[in-house]
Design a protein around this motif. Sequence first.
Motif, PDB file in Angstrom:
ATOM      1  N   ILE A 209       0.847  -1.200   0.000  1.00 14.56           N
ATOM      2  CA  ILE A 209       0.000   0.000   0.000  1.00 14.56           C
ATOM      3  C   ILE A 209       0.879   1.246   0.000  1.00 14.56           C
ATOM      4  CG2 ILE A 209      -1.640   1.355   1.383  1.00 14.56           C
ATOM      5  CD1 ILE A 209      -2.817  -1.345   2.323  1.00 14.56           C
ATOM      6  N   GLY A 210       1.919   1.226   0.833  1.00 14.26           N
ATOM      7  CA  GLY A 210       2.794   2.386   0.956  1.00 14.26           C
ATOM      8  C   GLY A 210       3.503   2.765  -0.318  1.00 14.26           C
ATOM      9  N   GLU A 211       3.800   1.773  -1.165  1.00 15.26           N
ATOM     10  CA  GLU A 211       4.482   2.063  -2.431  1.00 15.26           C
ATOM     11  C   GLU A 211       3.674   3.023  -3.289  1.00 15.26           C
ATOM     12  OE1 GLU A 211       5.013  -1.727  -4.207  1.00 15.26           O
ATOM     13  OE2 GLU A 211       6.630  -2.353  -2.847  1.00 15.26           O
ATOM     14  N   LYS A 212       2.359   2.937  -3.215  1.00 15.88           N
ATOM     15  CA  LYS A 212       1.485   3.809  -4.001  1.00 15.88           C
ATOM     16  C   LYS A 212       0.936   4.964  -3.181  1.00 15.88           C
ATOM     17  CE  LYS A 212      -2.810   3.680  -6.742  1.00 15.88           C
ATOM     18  NZ  LYS A 212      -3.900   2.807  -7.243  1.00 15.88           N
ATOM     19  N   TYR A 213       0.571   4.694  -1.944  1.00 13.49           N
ATOM     20  CA  TYR A 213      -0.066   5.692  -1.084  1.00 13.49           C
ATOM     21  C   TYR A 213       0.909   6.805  -0.712  1.00 13.49           C
ATOM     22  CZ  TYR A 213      -3.719   7.051   2.269  1.00 13.49           C
ATOM     23  OH  TYR A 213      -4.720   7.710   2.944  1.00 13.49           O
ATOM     24  N   ASN A 224      10.622  14.593   2.086  1.00  8.98           N
ATOM     25  CA  ASN A 224      10.893  13.144   2.084  1.00  8.98           C
ATOM     26  C   ASN A 224      10.353  12.421   3.312  1.00  8.98           C
ATOM     27  OD1 ASN A 224      11.903  11.126   0.410  1.00  8.98           O
ATOM     28  ND2 ASN A 224      13.849  11.005   1.505  1.00  8.98           N
ATOM     29  N   LEU A 225       9.175  12.836   3.777  1.00  6.50           N
ATOM     30  CA  LEU A 225       8.560  12.178   4.926  1.00  6.50           C
ATOM     31  C   LEU A 225       8.020  10.794   4.576  1.00  6.50           C
ATOM     32  CD1 LEU A 225       6.616  15.147   6.568  1.00  6.50           C
ATOM     33  CD2 LEU A 225       8.755  14.113   7.340  1.00  6.50           C
ATOM     34  N   ASN A 226       7.802  10.547   3.297  1.00  4.38           N
ATOM     35  CA  ASN A 226       7.216   9.258   2.901  1.00  4.38           C
ATOM     36  C   ASN A 226       8.089   8.057   3.243  1.00  4.38           C
ATOM     37  OD1 ASN A 226       5.015  10.601   1.934  1.00  4.38           O
ATOM     38  ND2 ASN A 226       5.416  10.233  -0.227  1.00  4.38           N
ATOM     39  N   ILE A 227       9.365   8.297   3.466  1.00  6.46           N
ATOM     40  CA  ILE A 227      10.248   7.180   3.816  1.00  6.46           C
ATOM     41  C   ILE A 227       9.843   6.562   5.155  1.00  6.46           C
ATOM     42  CG2 ILE A 227      12.198   8.077   2.496  1.00  6.46           C
ATOM     43  CD1 ILE A 227      13.442   8.988   5.130  1.00  6.46           C
ATOM     44  N   HIS A 228       9.085   7.301   5.958  1.00 11.39           N
ATOM     45  CA  HIS A 228       8.681   6.804   7.274  1.00 11.39           C
ATOM     46  C   HIS A 228       7.288   6.181   7.261  1.00 11.39           C
ATOM     47  CE1 HIS A 228      12.131   9.014   8.766  1.00 11.39           C
ATOM     48  NE2 HIS A 228      11.636  10.145   8.287  1.00 11.39           N
ATOM     49  N   TRP A 229       6.591   6.217   6.119  1.00 10.02           N
ATOM     50  CA  TRP A 229       5.174   5.841   6.101  1.00 10.02           C
ATOM     51  C   TRP A 229       4.955   4.368   6.456  1.00 10.02           C
ATOM     52  CZ3 TRP A 229       1.257   2.906   4.078  1.00 10.02           C
ATOM     53  CH2 TRP A 229      -0.040   3.424   4.149  1.00 10.02           C
ATOM     54  N   VAL A 230       5.621   3.465   5.778  1.00  8.55           N
ATOM     55  CA  VAL A 230       5.393   2.035   6.001  1.00  8.55           C
ATOM     56  C   VAL A 230       5.740   1.658   7.441  1.00  8.55           C
ATOM     57  CG1 VAL A 230       6.151  -0.295   5.393  1.00  8.55           C
ATOM     58  CG2 VAL A 230       5.674   1.383   3.593  1.00  8.55           C
ATOM     59  N   LYS A 231       6.884   2.094   7.922  1.00  6.77           N
ATOM     60  CA  LYS A 231       7.288   1.765   9.287  1.00  6.77           C
ATOM     61  C   LYS A 231       6.318   2.359  10.298  1.00  6.77           C
ATOM     62  CE  LYS A 231      11.122   2.106  12.558  1.00  6.77           C
ATOM     63  NZ  LYS A 231      12.511   2.593  12.787  1.00  6.77           N
ATOM     64  N   GLY A 232       5.933   3.621  10.087  1.00  8.34           N
ATOM     65  CA  GLY A 232       5.035   4.279  11.025  1.00  8.34           C
ATOM     66  C   GLY A 232       3.677   3.611  11.086  1.00  8.34           C
ATOM     67  N   VAL A 233       3.076   3.352   9.919  1.00  9.72           N
ATOM     68  CA  VAL A 233       1.757   2.714   9.880  1.00  9.72           C
ATOM     69  C   VAL A 233       1.827   1.306  10.450  1.00  9.72           C
ATOM     70  CG1 VAL A 233      -0.068   1.878   8.352  1.00  9.72           C
ATOM     71  CG2 VAL A 233       0.934   4.144   7.972  1.00  9.72           C
ATOM     72  N   SER A 234       2.875   0.568  10.118  1.00 11.40           N
ATOM     73  CA  SER A 234       3.036  -0.794  10.636  1.00 11.40           C
ATOM     74  C   SER A 234       3.137  -0.806  12.157  1.00 11.40           C
ATOM     75  CB  SER A 234       4.275  -1.451  10.039  1.00 11.40           C
ATOM     76  OG  SER A 234       4.145  -1.608   8.642  1.00 11.40           O
ATOM     77  N   ASN A 235       3.884   0.144  12.700  1.00 11.15           N
ATOM     78  CA  ASN A 235       4.031   0.212  14.152  1.00 11.15           C
ATOM     79  C   ASN A 235       2.697   0.493  14.837  1.00 11.15           C
ATOM     80  OD1 ASN A 235       6.768  -0.314  14.098  1.00 11.15           O
ATOM     81  ND2 ASN A 235       7.387   1.834  14.191  1.00 11.15           N
ATOM     82  N   TYR A 236       1.944   1.449  14.306  1.00  3.78           N
ATOM     83  CA  TYR A 236       0.636   1.751  14.894  1.00  3.78           C
ATOM     84  C   TYR A 236      -0.311   0.569  14.755  1.00  3.78           C
ATOM     85  CZ  TYR A 236       2.010   6.667  15.303  1.00  3.78           C
ATOM     86  OH  TYR A 236       2.654   7.851  15.640  1.00  3.78           O
ATOM     87  N   PHE A 237      -0.291  -0.071  13.588  1.00  4.04           N
ATOM     88  CA  PHE A 237      -1.148  -1.221  13.349  1.00  4.04           C
ATOM     89  C   PHE A 237      -0.893  -2.320  14.389  1.00  4.04           C
ATOM     90  CE2 PHE A 237      -2.068  -5.334  11.439  1.00  4.04           C
ATOM     91  CZ  PHE A 237      -3.299  -5.151  10.848  1.00  4.04           C
ATOM     92  N   ASN A 238       0.377  -2.636  14.594  1.00  3.09           N
ATOM     93  CA  ASN A 238       0.725  -3.712  15.522  1.00  3.09           C
ATOM     94  C   ASN A 238       0.426  -3.339  16.967  1.00  3.09           C
ATOM     95  OD1 ASN A 238       1.624  -5.671  13.643  1.00  3.09           O
ATOM     96  ND2 ASN A 238       3.548  -4.601  13.419  1.00  3.09           N
ATOM     97  N   LYS A 239       0.553  -2.066  17.305  1.00  2.00           N
ATOM     98  CA  LYS A 239       0.193  -1.630  18.659  1.00  2.00           C
ATOM     99  C   LYS A 239      -1.306  -1.799  18.895  1.00  2.00           C
ATOM    100  CE  LYS A 239       3.867   1.779  19.450  1.00  2.00           C
ATOM    101  NZ  LYS A 239       4.170   3.211  19.607  1.00  2.00           N
ATOM    102  N   ILE A 240      -2.097  -1.474  17.876  1.00  2.00           N
ATOM    103  CA  ILE A 240      -3.551  -1.554  18.027  1.00  2.00           C
ATOM    104  C   ILE A 240      -4.004  -2.991  18.197  1.00  2.00           C
ATOM    105  CG2 ILE A 240      -5.755  -1.180  16.842  1.00  2.00           C
ATOM    106  CD1 ILE A 240      -4.424   1.306  15.531  1.00  2.00           C
ATOM    107  N   ILE A 241      -3.417  -3.900  17.437  1.00  2.00           N
ATOM    108  CA  ILE A 241      -3.905  -5.286  17.474  1.00  2.00           C
ATOM    109  C   ILE A 241      -3.250  -6.119  18.567  1.00  2.00           C
ATOM    110  CG2 ILE A 241      -4.435  -5.263  15.016  1.00  2.00           C
ATOM    111  CD1 ILE A 241      -1.935  -6.937  14.557  1.00  2.00           C
ATOM    112  N   SER A 242      -2.247  -5.565  19.241  1.00  2.00           N
ATOM    113  CA  SER A 242      -1.562  -6.336  20.275  1.00  2.00           C
ATOM    114  C   SER A 242      -2.369  -6.375  21.567  1.00  2.00           C
ATOM    115  CB  SER A 242      -0.178  -5.742  20.528  1.00  2.00           C
ATOM    116  OG  SER A 242      -0.283  -4.434  21.035  1.00  2.00           O
TER     117      SER A 242
END
Length: 242
Positions: A209-213, A224-242
């Motif tokens: 998703i991040g490659e396009k989003y 160049n903030l997009n370099i943090h998008w995948v890591k940032g979203v992944s971290n929040y995602f895993n925190k929510i589901i943990s």
Amino acid sequence: MSFESIYSNLLKSMMLASIAKNSKLTSVNNSVQTNEKEQLFTTLFHTLLQEGEPSFSSNTQSLLPNLPPVIPPVFSNTISQAGSAAINSVIQSANQFLETKNITNSLSFADIPVEHLNSMLGGKLKNTAHHFIEAGKKYNLHPALLAAISIHETGNGTSRAVKEKFNVAGMMTKQGLKTYSSIEESIFDMARNLRKNYLDQGKDTIAKIGEKYAPVGAANDPTNLNIHWVKGVSNYFNKIIS
């Protein structure tokens, strides 16, 4: 590639790399520098994630002929105690990695307690968990994905976009940031967009998703903030589901 296949290849590659890096196999030249062994480990690991063929430097290539082609079912006596401990550590890491892969590759709808999700949301996103859950259910998306993107995009409900335009996901028009009448409308529009233009197009992981989003080097991302998008979203995602 199935998870079983990924698991098998991951273990084999990581074990080989770990042996080269940590064990005292007599076939590995002791004069090899540590950074070369670490380069071997990194190359094997990233090659596996990308499902491609490895490309080694000349220094690292010289290590490969001295490594056993496969890991025997029972580790032989040529592996020292330190090497065996390293392998056990790698097996644990591989299992943890596969657990994460199984989680982050499942972006279909799964129910989340409203109270739990609300505890993660702040600013303009506060007490909006039910909208993320309803939008996720409508478009068969994990509410944690929608919430994670919104948290990342808005600084957890504190950005100007969400305060002034109710825009929770950085959604754009040709004229710039899209304006909504409510947070709810923005959440449902994000979910619709993700389902139609991402998940239904085969972009079924956060990385895809991040490659396009949020493509790295995009014209609308001068800092160049997009370099943090995948890591940032992944971290929040895993925190929510943990």
